[in-house]
Motif scaffolding. Structure first.
Motif, PDB file in Angstrom:
ATOM      1  N   GLU A   1      42.872  10.525  29.135  1.00 47.81           N
ATOM      2  CA  GLU A   1      42.797  11.359  27.934  1.00 47.81           C
ATOM      3  C   GLU A   1      41.382  11.898  27.721  1.00 47.81           C
ATOM      4  O   GLU A   1      40.398  11.332  28.199  1.00 47.81           O
ATOM      5  CB  GLU A   1      43.243  10.553  26.706  1.00 47.81           C
ATOM      6  CG  GLU A   1      42.230   9.557  26.160  1.00 47.81           C
ATOM      7  CD  GLU A   1      42.264   8.205  26.852  1.00 47.81           C
ATOM      8  OE1 GLU A   1      41.729   7.232  26.271  1.00 47.81           O
ATOM      9  OE2 GLU A   1      42.794   8.120  27.985  1.00 47.81           O
ATOM     10  N   ASN A   2      41.300  13.013  27.000  1.00 45.53           N
ATOM     11  CA  ASN A   2      40.008  13.515  26.534  1.00 45.53           C
ATOM     12  C   ASN A   2      39.718  12.769  25.234  1.00 45.53           C
ATOM     13  O   ASN A   2      40.231  13.118  24.180  1.00 45.53           O
ATOM     14  CB  ASN A   2      40.074  15.026  26.302  1.00 45.53           C
ATOM     15  CG  ASN A   2      38.727  15.619  25.921  1.00 45.53           C
ATOM     16  OD1 ASN A   2      37.992  15.061  25.112  1.00 45.53           O
ATOM     17  ND2 ASN A   2      38.408  16.771  26.501  1.00 45.53           N
ATOM     18  N   ALA A   3      38.921  11.725  25.318  1.00 42.45           N
ATOM     19  CA  ALA A   3      38.757  10.796  24.198  1.00 42.45           C
ATOM     20  C   ALA A   3      38.231  11.494  22.948  1.00 42.45           C
ATOM     21  O   ALA A   3      38.694  11.218  21.832  1.00 42.45           O
ATOM     22  CB  ALA A   3      37.829   9.654  24.600  1.00 42.45           C
ATOM     23  N   GLU A   4      37.286  12.405  23.100  1.00 38.01           N
ATOM     24  CA  GLU A   4      36.726  13.088  21.930  1.00 38.01           C
ATOM     25  C   GLU A   4      37.757  13.995  21.286  1.00 38.01           C
ATOM     26  O   GLU A   4      37.872  14.045  20.054  1.00 38.01           O
ATOM     27  CB  GLU A   4      35.490  13.895  22.334  1.00 38.01           C
ATOM     28  CG  GLU A   4      34.294  13.037  22.718  1.00 38.01           C
ATOM     29  CD  GLU A   4      33.072  13.886  23.006  1.00 38.01           C
ATOM     30  OE1 GLU A   4      33.235  15.117  23.205  1.00 38.01           O
ATOM     31  OE2 GLU A   4      31.962  13.327  23.026  1.00 38.01           O
ATOM     32  N   ALA A   5      38.517  14.707  22.105  1.00 39.79           N
ATOM     33  CA  ALA A   5      39.542  15.597  21.565  1.00 39.79           C
ATOM     34  C   ALA A   5      40.652  14.798  20.880  1.00 39.79           C
ATOM     35  O   ALA A   5      41.155  15.199  19.821  1.00 39.79           O
ATOM     36  CB  ALA A   5      40.123  16.469  22.675  1.00 39.79           C
TER      37      ALA A   5
ATOM     38  N   GLY B   1      49.665  22.485  24.335  1.00 37.56           N
ATOM     39  CA  GLY B   1      48.773  22.178  25.448  1.00 37.56           C
ATOM     40  C   GLY B   1      48.624  20.680  25.661  1.00 37.56           C
ATOM     41  O   GLY B   1      49.518  19.897  25.358  1.00 37.56           O
ATOM     42  N   THR B   2      47.482  20.272  26.162  1.00 32.94           N
ATOM     43  CA  THR B   2      47.210  18.877  26.495  1.00 32.94           C
ATOM     44  C   THR B   2      46.020  18.368  25.700  1.00 32.94           C
ATOM     45  O   THR B   2      45.181  19.153  25.239  1.00 32.94           O
ATOM     46  CB  THR B   2      46.925  18.724  28.005  1.00 32.94           C
ATOM     47  OG1 THR B   2      46.708  17.350  28.321  1.00 32.94           O
ATOM     48  CG2 THR B   2      45.699  19.514  28.428  1.00 32.94           C
ATOM     49  N   LEU B   3      45.938  17.053  25.538  1.00 37.86           N
ATOM     50  CA  LEU B   3      44.732  16.417  25.007  1.00 37.86           C
ATOM     51  C   LEU B   3      44.114  15.516  26.074  1.00 37.86           C
ATOM     52  O   LEU B   3      43.431  14.540  25.766  1.00 37.86           O
ATOM     53  CB  LEU B   3      45.058  15.612  23.753  1.00 37.86           C
ATOM     54  CG  LEU B   3      45.340  16.443  22.488  1.00 37.86           C
ATOM     55  CD1 LEU B   3      45.743  15.540  21.331  1.00 37.86           C
ATOM     56  CD2 LEU B   3      44.138  17.299  22.100  1.00 37.86           C
ATOM     57  N   SER B   4      44.349  15.867  27.328  1.00 37.48           N
ATOM     58  CA  SER B   4      43.839  15.079  28.448  1.00 37.48           C
ATOM     59  C   SER B   4      42.707  15.835  29.138  1.00 37.48           C
ATOM     60  O   SER B   4      42.369  16.964  28.780  1.00 37.48           O
ATOM     61  CB  SER B   4      44.953  14.808  29.457  1.00 37.48           C
ATOM     62  OG  SER B   4      45.232  15.977  30.212  1.00 37.48           O
TER      63      SER B   4
ATOM     64  N   PRO C   1      41.623  25.064  27.383  1.00 42.17           N
ATOM     65  CA  PRO C   1      40.992  23.892  26.768  1.00 42.17           C
ATOM     66  C   PRO C   1      42.021  22.976  26.137  1.00 42.17           C
ATOM     67  O   PRO C   1      43.133  23.404  25.796  1.00 42.17           O
ATOM     68  CB  PRO C   1      40.065  24.510  25.712  1.00 42.17           C
ATOM     69  CG  PRO C   1      40.606  25.860  25.438  1.00 42.17           C
ATOM     70  CD  PRO C   1      41.217  26.323  26.736  1.00 42.17           C
ATOM     71  N   PRO C   2      41.695  21.695  25.955  1.00 41.77           N
ATOM     72  CA  PRO C   2      42.607  20.786  25.272  1.00 41.77           C
ATOM     73  C   PRO C   2      42.967  21.318  23.887  1.00 41.77           C
ATOM     74  O   PRO C   2      42.169  22.010  23.248  1.00 41.77           O
ATOM     75  CB  PRO C   2      41.813  19.483  25.176  1.00 41.77           C
ATOM     76  CG  PRO C   2      40.804  19.578  26.273  1.00 41.77           C
ATOM     77  CD  PRO C   2      40.450  21.025  26.382  1.00 41.77           C
ATOM     78  N   GLY C   3      44.177  20.983  23.426  1.00 38.10           N
ATOM     79  CA  GLY C   3      44.569  21.452  22.115  1.00 38.10           C
ATOM     80  C   GLY C   3      45.942  20.970  21.708  1.00 38.10           C
ATOM     81  O   GLY C   3      46.602  20.211  22.418  1.00 38.10           O
TER      82      GLY C   3
ATOM     83  N   THR D   1      51.260   8.890  28.794  1.00 40.52           N
ATOM     84  CA  THR D   1      50.455   8.113  29.725  1.00 40.52           C
ATOM     85  C   THR D   1      50.155   8.920  30.993  1.00 40.52           C
ATOM     86  O   THR D   1      50.729   9.980  31.228  1.00 40.52           O
ATOM     87  CB  THR D   1      51.172   6.816  30.132  1.00 40.52           C
ATOM     88  OG1 THR D   1      52.343   7.147  30.890  1.00 40.52           O
ATOM     89  CG2 THR D   1      51.576   6.014  28.904  1.00 40.52           C
ATOM     90  N   ARG D   2      49.267   8.384  31.802  1.00 37.10           N
ATOM     91  CA  ARG D   2      48.918   9.012  33.073  1.00 37.10           C
ATOM     92  C   ARG D   2      49.815   8.509  34.198  1.00 37.10           C
ATOM     93  O   ARG D   2      50.399   9.305  34.940  1.00 37.10           O
ATOM     94  CB  ARG D   2      47.444   8.730  33.414  1.00 37.10           C
ATOM     95  CG  ARG D   2      46.981   9.315  34.734  1.00 37.10           C
ATOM     96  CD  ARG D   2      45.501   9.062  34.963  1.00 37.10           C
ATOM     97  NE  ARG D   2      45.141   7.649  34.881  1.00 37.10           N
ATOM     98  CZ  ARG D   2      43.944   7.157  35.159  1.00 37.10           C
ATOM     99  NH1 ARG D   2      42.964   7.984  35.511  1.00 37.10           N
ATOM    100  NH2 ARG D   2      43.699   5.880  35.056  1.00 37.10           N
ATOM    101  N   PHE D   3      49.978   7.172  34.307  1.00 37.19           N
ATOM    102  CA  PHE D   3      50.770   6.583  35.381  1.00 37.19           C
ATOM    103  C   PHE D   3      51.869   5.645  34.875  1.00 37.19           C
ATOM    104  O   PHE D   3      52.472   4.940  35.671  1.00 37.19           O
ATOM    105  CB  PHE D   3      49.885   5.809  36.356  1.00 37.19           C
ATOM    106  CG  PHE D   3      48.910   6.667  37.115  1.00 37.19           C
ATOM    107  CD1 PHE D   3      49.324   7.817  37.766  1.00 37.19           C
ATOM    108  CD2 PHE D   3      47.571   6.326  37.174  1.00 37.19           C
ATOM    109  CE1 PHE D   3      48.428   8.611  38.464  1.00 37.19           C
ATOM    110  CE2 PHE D   3      46.664   7.117  37.863  1.00 37.19           C
ATOM    111  CZ  PHE D   3      47.093   8.264  38.511  1.00 37.19           C
ATOM    112  N   GLY D   4      52.124   5.647  33.567  1.00 35.35           N
ATOM    113  CA  GLY D   4      53.131   4.736  33.037  1.00 35.35           C
ATOM    114  C   GLY D   4      52.723   3.279  33.119  1.00 35.35           C
ATOM    115  O   GLY D   4      53.587   2.396  33.150  1.00 35.35           O
TER     116      GLY D   4
END
Length: 258
Positions: free
Chosen positions: A14-18, A212-215, A222-224, A41-44
């Motif tokens: 994840e993008n921790a700040e976002a 979008g993504t927050l990763s 950009p993340p959003g 999750t990324r890999f479950g």
């Protein structure tokens, strides 16, 4: 009515700040519903699900969360083959379908992810005829005047020029069925880019909308996440983009209601 739509958090990447900033934004908002359309999750992995569950508890209620393809274990092959969403259900909640019903709002979540498939790329989506029938039966029992929303991870029809594809088996048929039944919105994730477009079926007033993504797995965007505001005349989808220090409105779509 005001709905937050997030997707593809990918805890473990994840993008921790976002994520932290989005959590603060949502906590300060006045929302009727928070929707998360998969790939928490990324890999479950179990630790990733623990992080996802802890994050969800920080979000306003009510919430509706549906799984994505990354929420089936990537490395635990026995689990992926035989119980692909057991970890998800222990940490997050029901995987097969989800519902939310409140005054003026009816939302149905469909799981378009699969642990394994008879094709090489298991990340792509599927929706069965039975899943569509179950959703339509549920909507038929909901108040006729309610805003009707389907949530699933994969876009049922492809985004033209998008950074990746969903290639959902039976996706076009499902989109047609939802449009002809008067569903207003189909909310999805997966491609890590925000979008809206009308389905070319029915009266043309059924729309796909993607968050979008927050990763850190950005695909040129950009993340959003999205904020959806509705009234009797229209649905406004605002894509909020992370600048590195705050979220700003990147684009707004105005979608006319039937």
């Amino acid at each position: 009515m005001r709905i937050a739509h997030l997707s593809d958090i990918h805890f473990g990447g994840e993008n921790a700040e976002a994520v932290a900033a989005a959590t603060q934004c949502l906590a300060a908002d006045h929302l009727d519903l928070v929707v998360v359309s998969g790939d928490l999750t990324r890999f479950g992995e179990k630790g990733e699900f623990a992080s996802a569950a802890a994050w969800l508890k920080q979000l306003p209620e009510p919430r509706l969360v549906t799984p994505g393809n990354h929420d089936a274990p990537y490395l635990a092959w026995h689990d992926r083959l035989f119980t692909p969403f057991a970890r998800y259900e222990r940490a997050i909640g029901r995987a097969r379908f989800q519902t939310h019903l409140s005054p003026g709002l009816a939302v149905y979540g469909v799981n378009t992810a699969r642990g394994v498939q008879p094709r090489a790329n298991w990340s792509k989506g599927q929706i069965s005829e039975h899943q569509v029938e179950e959703a339509l039966a549920w909507f038929a029992a909901a108040p006729a005047e309610a805003l009707k929303i389907v949530v699933c991870h994969h876009p049922l029809t492809e985004m033209l020029g998008g950074p990746m594809t969903g290639k959902v088996w039976r996706g076009e048929a499902a989109a047609k069925a939802f449009a002809e039944a008067g569903v207003d919105l189909v909310l999805t994730g997966h491609i890590h880019a925000p979008f809206t477009w009308p389905y070319g079926y029915g009266d043309g007033k059924t729309y796909a909308a993607g968050a979008g993504t927050l990763s850190i797995r950005e695909r040129g965007v950009p993340p959003g996440f999205n904020i959806i505001e509705t009234d009797a005349a229209e649905m406004r989808v605002t894509a909020l983009a992370w600048t590195g220090s705050k979220f700003e409105s990147e684009r707004v779509w105005s979608l006319s209601r039937r």
